[in-house]
Design an enzyme around this catalytic site. Structure first.
Site, PDB file in Angstrom:
ATOM      1  N   GLY A   1       0.796  -1.217   0.000  1.00 35.85           N
ATOM      2  CA  GLY A   1       0.000   0.000   0.000  1.00 35.85           C
ATOM      3  C   GLY A   1       0.831   1.270   0.000  1.00 35.85           C
ATOM      4  O   GLY A   1       2.054   1.256   0.175  1.00 35.85           O
ATOM      5  N   HIS A   2       0.148   2.371  -0.139  1.00 39.78           N
ATOM      6  CA  HIS A   2       0.746   3.693  -0.313  1.00 39.78           C
ATOM      7  C   HIS A   2       1.760   4.045   0.786  1.00 39.78           C
ATOM      8  O   HIS A   2       1.576   3.722   1.950  1.00 39.78           O
ATOM      9  CB  HIS A   2      -0.349   4.766  -0.341  1.00 39.78           C
ATOM     10  CG  HIS A   2      -1.111   4.884   0.956  1.00 39.78           C
ATOM     11  ND1 HIS A   2      -0.711   5.693   1.985  1.00 39.78           N
ATOM     12  CD2 HIS A   2      -2.239   4.273   1.390  1.00 39.78           C
ATOM     13  CE1 HIS A   2      -1.556   5.598   3.001  1.00 39.78           C
ATOM     14  NE2 HIS A   2      -2.490   4.726   2.669  1.00 39.78           N
ATOM     15  N   ASP A   3       2.824   4.711   0.369  1.00 35.36           N
ATOM     16  CA  ASP A   3       3.835   5.265   1.273  1.00 35.36           C
ATOM     17  C   ASP A   3       4.587   4.211   2.090  1.00 35.36           C
ATOM     18  O   ASP A   3       5.226   4.554   3.089  1.00 35.36           O
ATOM     19  CB  ASP A   3       3.209   6.303   2.216  1.00 35.36           C
ATOM     20  CG  ASP A   3       2.565   7.448   1.453  1.00 35.36           C
ATOM     21  OD1 ASP A   3       3.312   8.248   0.861  1.00 35.36           O
ATOM     22  OD2 ASP A   3       1.326   7.527   1.419  1.00 35.36           O
TER      23      ASP A   3
END
Length: 216
Positions: A140-142
């Site tokens: 997932g993001h980041d």
């Protein structure tokens, strides 16, 4: 097409060769010369149509080739890469990304990394060098995956997580958003990480908890 050698001729090495074949059907990228492996009993043999070209000591025989190390155990992979660099300090490492991988343009990937089929990697993600992301994973993001991390099949890494150096995440495990797994730790298959995991431990269960610590 650039020459490529896969170090590690066991099951995962054969899967990486398949990923290279799949990639070349879509975008001709790699001329796969064969495998290398330190096992004595397979030297000079042929595996799935590819020759076993030698051992670590032989990497300097192919100075123009790129390498990937298809060995799942993170600490073992790190030692192999170190040994290869000792033999040939100018050695080159490629990346192999299966064509079915879904990934944004906002992802950075280090050298020597392997990403297997049907994985999804979203946005603003940092993936280090010599990382293995196996079949059917999500990131997932980041998220940050540091060097030599291994994700075994069907791992789910949520956003804003930090997966430390040479961590191994076992098959089917999950980590919720914002958590950290410390350097060299191993999280067992099917575990669910809901709290930070310290460095140099083995953690199992749901919720995941350390059950032993180690020095190396």
């Amino acid at each position: 097409m650039k020459d490529l050698i896969i170090f590690g001729a066991s099951g995962f090495g054969r899967e990486v060769a398949w990923a290279v074949e799949r990639l070349n059907k879509v975008t001709p990228t790699w001329n796969l010369l064969g495998f290398m492996d330190d096992a004595d009993d397979i030297q000079g043999t042929e595996i799935n149509g590819y020759k076993v070209l030698g051992k670590t000591a032989d990497v300097s025989n192919y100075p123009d080739a790129y390498y990937v190390v298809a060995v799942g155990a993170s600490r073992t992979r790190e030692k192999i890469v170190s040994n290869m660099k000792t033999v040939n300090p100018s050695i080159k490492f490629g990346t192999v990304i299966d064509p079915s991988v879904e990934m944004s343009d906002l992802v950075t990937i280090g050298e020597g990394t392997i990403i297997c089929a049907h994985t999804i990697i979203t946005v603003n993600i940092e993936i280090g060098s010599h990382v293995i992301i196996n079949l059917d994973c999500t990131v997932g993001h980041d998220a940050v995956l540091q060097d030599f991390v291994t994700l075994y099949p069907s791992v789910n890494v949520s956003g804003i997580t930090n997966i430390g150096h040479a961590v191994e995440l076992g098959t089917g495990m999950q980590i919720i958003q914002g958590k950290t797994v410390g350097d060299y730790s191993i999280v067992g298959a099917g575990a669910v990480v809901v709290k930070d995991i310290p460095a140099k431990c083995t953690a199992v269960g749901s919720p995941a908890k350390p059950i032993k610590f180690f020095e190396e």
